[in-house]
Write a protein that holds these residues in place. Structure first.
Motif, PDB file in Angstrom:
ATOM      1  N   TYR A 180       6.904   3.542  -0.229  1.00 40.42           N
ATOM      2  CA  TYR A 180       6.501   3.745  -1.773  1.00 40.42           C
ATOM      3  C   TYR A 180       5.835   5.086  -1.700  1.00 40.42           C
ATOM      4  O   TYR A 180       5.106   5.783  -0.790  1.00 40.42           O
ATOM      5  CB  TYR A 180       5.147   2.867  -2.208  1.00 40.42           C
ATOM      6  CG  TYR A 180       5.300   1.331  -2.164  1.00 40.42           C
ATOM      7  CD1 TYR A 180       6.305   0.955  -3.585  1.00 40.42           C
ATOM      8  CD2 TYR A 180       5.200   0.590  -1.191  1.00 40.42           C
ATOM      9  CE1 TYR A 180       6.679  -0.289  -3.473  1.00 40.42           C
ATOM     10  CE2 TYR A 180       5.326  -0.629  -1.402  1.00 40.42           C
ATOM     11  CZ  TYR A 180       6.180  -1.217  -2.778  1.00 40.42           C
ATOM     12  OH  TYR A 180       6.486  -2.689  -2.500  1.00 40.42           O
ATOM     13  N   SER A 181       6.497   5.926  -2.941  1.00 43.41           N
ATOM     14  CA  SER A 181       5.921   7.421  -3.238  1.00 43.41           C
ATOM     15  C   SER A 181       4.537   7.000  -3.734  1.00 43.41           C
ATOM     16  O   SER A 181       4.125   6.023  -4.285  1.00 43.41           O
ATOM     17  CB  SER A 181       6.882   8.159  -4.041  1.00 43.41           C
ATOM     18  OG  SER A 181       6.819   7.395  -5.395  1.00 43.41           O
ATOM     19  N   VAL A 182       3.660   8.106  -3.849  1.00 45.46           N
ATOM     20  CA  VAL A 182       2.533   8.235  -4.558  1.00 45.46           C
ATOM     21  C   VAL A 182       2.410   7.677  -5.846  1.00 45.46           C
ATOM     22  O   VAL A 182       1.654   7.072  -6.548  1.00 45.46           O
ATOM     23  CB  VAL A 182       1.611   9.627  -4.207  1.00 45.46           C
ATOM     24  CG1 VAL A 182       0.398   9.570  -5.034  1.00 45.46           C
ATOM     25  CG2 VAL A 182       1.431   9.883  -2.713  1.00 45.46           C
ATOM     26  N   GLU A 183       3.461   7.919  -6.662  1.00 46.04           N
ATOM     27  CA  GLU A 183       3.690   7.621  -8.136  1.00 46.04           C
ATOM     28  C   GLU A 183       3.989   6.322  -8.192  1.00 46.04           C
ATOM     29  O   GLU A 183       3.622   5.660  -9.324  1.00 46.04           O
ATOM     30  CB  GLU A 183       4.946   8.497  -8.756  1.00 46.04           C
ATOM     31  CG  GLU A 183       4.503   9.905  -8.827  1.00 46.04           C
ATOM     32  CD  GLU A 183       4.916  10.660  -7.546  1.00 46.04           C
ATOM     33  OE1 GLU A 183       5.523  10.485  -6.537  1.00 46.04           O
ATOM     34  OE2 GLU A 183       4.172  11.561  -7.436  1.00 46.04           O
ATOM     35  N   GLU A 184       4.368   5.590  -7.142  1.00 48.68           N
ATOM     36  CA  GLU A 184       4.534   4.123  -7.194  1.00 48.68           C
ATOM     37  C   GLU A 184       3.306   3.424  -6.849  1.00 48.68           C
ATOM     38  O   GLU A 184       3.480   2.095  -6.600  1.00 48.68           O
ATOM     39  CB  GLU A 184       5.689   3.677  -6.234  1.00 48.68           C
ATOM     40  CG  GLU A 184       7.315   4.343  -6.824  1.00 48.68           C
ATOM     41  CD  GLU A 184       8.246   4.317  -5.786  1.00 48.68           C
ATOM     42  OE1 GLU A 184       9.414   3.940  -6.246  1.00 48.68           O
ATOM     43  OE2 GLU A 184       8.072   4.295  -4.878  1.00 48.68           O
ATOM     44  N   LEU A 185       2.292   3.834  -6.578  1.00 49.11           N
ATOM     45  CA  LEU A 185       0.972   3.171  -6.321  1.00 49.11           C
ATOM     46  C   LEU A 185       0.620   1.934  -7.173  1.00 49.11           C
ATOM     47  O   LEU A 185       0.331   0.989  -6.638  1.00 49.11           O
ATOM     48  CB  LEU A 185      -0.407   4.085  -6.731  1.00 49.11           C
ATOM     49  CG  LEU A 185      -0.669   4.868  -5.325  1.00 49.11           C
ATOM     50  CD1 LEU A 185      -1.910   5.702  -5.559  1.00 49.11           C
ATOM     51  CD2 LEU A 185      -0.599   4.475  -4.125  1.00 49.11           C
TER      52      LEU A 185
ATOM     53  N   HIS B 171      -7.605   4.912  -5.497  1.00 45.07           N
ATOM     54  CA  HIS B 171      -6.870   4.557  -6.603  1.00 45.07           C
ATOM     55  C   HIS B 171      -5.935   3.253  -6.449  1.00 45.07           C
ATOM     56  O   HIS B 171      -6.041   2.569  -7.339  1.00 45.07           O
ATOM     57  CB  HIS B 171      -5.577   5.827  -7.002  1.00 45.07           C
ATOM     58  CG  HIS B 171      -5.027   5.771  -8.149  1.00 45.07           C
ATOM     59  ND1 HIS B 171      -4.107   6.600  -8.576  1.00 45.07           N
ATOM     60  CD2 HIS B 171      -5.450   5.127  -9.360  1.00 45.07           C
ATOM     61  CE1 HIS B 171      -3.644   6.294  -9.794  1.00 45.07           C
ATOM     62  NE2 HIS B 171      -4.546   5.482 -10.401  1.00 45.07           N
TER      63      HIS B 171
ATOM     64  N   ILE C  28      -5.802   8.914  -3.083  1.00 48.48           N
ATOM     65  CA  ILE C  28      -4.805   7.773  -2.917  1.00 48.48           C
ATOM     66  C   ILE C  28      -5.271   6.295  -2.697  1.00 48.48           C
ATOM     67  O   ILE C  28      -4.949   5.155  -3.261  1.00 48.48           O
ATOM     68  CB  ILE C  28      -3.621   8.180  -1.937  1.00 48.48           C
ATOM     69  CG1 ILE C  28      -2.841   9.285  -2.172  1.00 48.48           C
ATOM     70  CG2 ILE C  28      -2.545   7.042  -1.666  1.00 48.48           C
ATOM     71  CD1 ILE C  28      -1.838  10.028  -1.289  1.00 48.48           C
TER      72      ILE C  28
END
Ligand code: TXA
Ligand code: MG
Length: 343
Positions: free
Chosen positions: A9-14, A128, A125
């Motif tokens: 997962y990228s950070v945008e996909e949290l 969040h 991260i």
């Protein structure tokens, strides 16, 4: 070729990762200390899978991570004056507090203990992800039990690929050593594990604090069962060697003979016999030494190094935590003689 079942997962996909966590999946994610192996702390089946994925002994309790006051109050029955003083000073941050466990938490989280270890991480991260999951999250270090903790997502995958649903691919962790653990349920309170919140910093807030569990107490080890087990060990033999007092230039693998045991060095100074080392990792500060240690262990395993010499540092501030990890990795700490210890 088999395809990995562990998603990156990228950070945008949290938000997606948070959903998987909430629904019982296992997701590795970065914190300011090391990568954690996250699971929903309220889900007994997910907790069970954490122990399995890590190969962790079931008597070694997990840390519950929270990201707001309401979550904190949902995992503990009371916040003592001692705990509150530490919270006010050090949270969010690399400090874990052992507190009375709330009955709504599965007892397997705490390996059956009446207490629970709680941490509020200071890393966007991580906080969040926990906030999005809307549940407290258990997160032991994201390594197979006994191995060096993971400080990068690649290291987490090296140990846990195909055993977990996903990994959040954030940066390498800033501190590189696990949080300080303080037991606030005993009197006087005591440090169970040293970390970046140093003994000196803690004593400024709690002068009565003990720097370790009381040794004369028959049950001292029961307070932190994790201390009994093997920890942080790469395949190579780790040795703690005295501080060097040299500014000689480093010459490394070019001079090391092919037949000699492959040795590596990490420290603040170059080794005296630099030419007998295949790899020399010079750190410019204590912070850098701490943040690189576990990654260096793993990289040296990749190069089939047989012995890793770690230069000693003064046992104060972050140096105390660093020395503790090196001693345990070397198997030379006082508590590592338990023949039942898992690998
Ligand atoms: O920095 C950290 O603390 C990382 C990141 C991911 O937050 N997590 C971590 O978890 O290091 P772990 O499981 O590798 O270490 C947890 C330590 C163990 O030494 C365990 O025995 C101790 O905390 N612990 C957990 N719950 C406890 C409890 N109720 N009483 C005493 N010790 C406890
Ligand atoms: Mg660990």
């Amino acid at each position: 070729m088999n395809k990995s079942t562990t998603l990156r997962y990228s950070v945008e996909e949290l938000p997606i990762a948070a959903r998987v966590l909430r629904d019982g999946g296992l997701i590795a994610f970065p914190t300011e200390t090391v990568y954690g192996l996250g699971a929903n702390a309220l889900d007994p089946a997910a907790i069970e899978r954490v122990f399995q994925a890590k190969g962790r002994p079931s008597d070694n309790p997990l840390i519950v991570h929270v990201a707001n006051q309401a979550m904190l109050e949902s995992v503990t029955t009371s916040i003592s004056v001692t705990a509150q003083r530490l919270i006010d000073r050090f949270w969010p941050g690399p400090l874990t507090l052992v507190m009375p466990r709330h009955p709504s938490l599965p007892s397997s989280v705490s390996a059956g203990l009446a207490t629970v270890a709680v941490r509020w991480p200071d890393y966007p991260i991580a906080s969040h992800l926990i906030t999005l999951a809307k549940v407290p999250i258990v997160a032991p270090s994201a390594n197979r039990s006994g191995r060096p903790s993971a400080t990068t997502w690649q290291a987490a995958l090296e140990d846990l690929d195909d055993r977990i649903e996903g990994v959040v691919c954030g940066p390498a962790t800033r501190i590189g050593l696990e949080s300080t653990v303080v037991d606030t349920t005993c009197s006087p309170p005591c440090v169970l594990r040293h970390g970046a919140v140093s003994l000196e910093m803690l004593l400024a807030v709690l002068p009565e604090l003990l720097d370790q569990p009381p040794v004369d107490e028959a049950t001292a080890l029961l307070r932190s069962p994790g201390l009994r087990h093997r920890h942080y060990q790469p395949k190579a033999e780790v040795r703690l060697v005295p501080m060097q007092n040299t500014s000689q230039s480093i010459r490394t693998h070019d001079d090391a003979t092919a037949t000699a045991p492959k040795r590596a060095w990490i420290g603040l100074n170059p080794p005296i016999q630099a030419r007998t080392y295949h790899r020399v990792e010079l750190c410019s500060s204590l912070d850098q030494y701490a943040s690189r240690l576990f990654d260096f262990f793993r990289r040296m395993d990749g190069e089939n190094i047989e012995t890793i010499d770690c230069e000693a540092v003064p046992s104060e501030g972050l140096g105390r935590a660093l020395m503790d990890r090196i001693r345990r990795a070397s198997g030379r700490d006082d508590l590592s003689n338990d023949s039942n210890s898992p690998s």
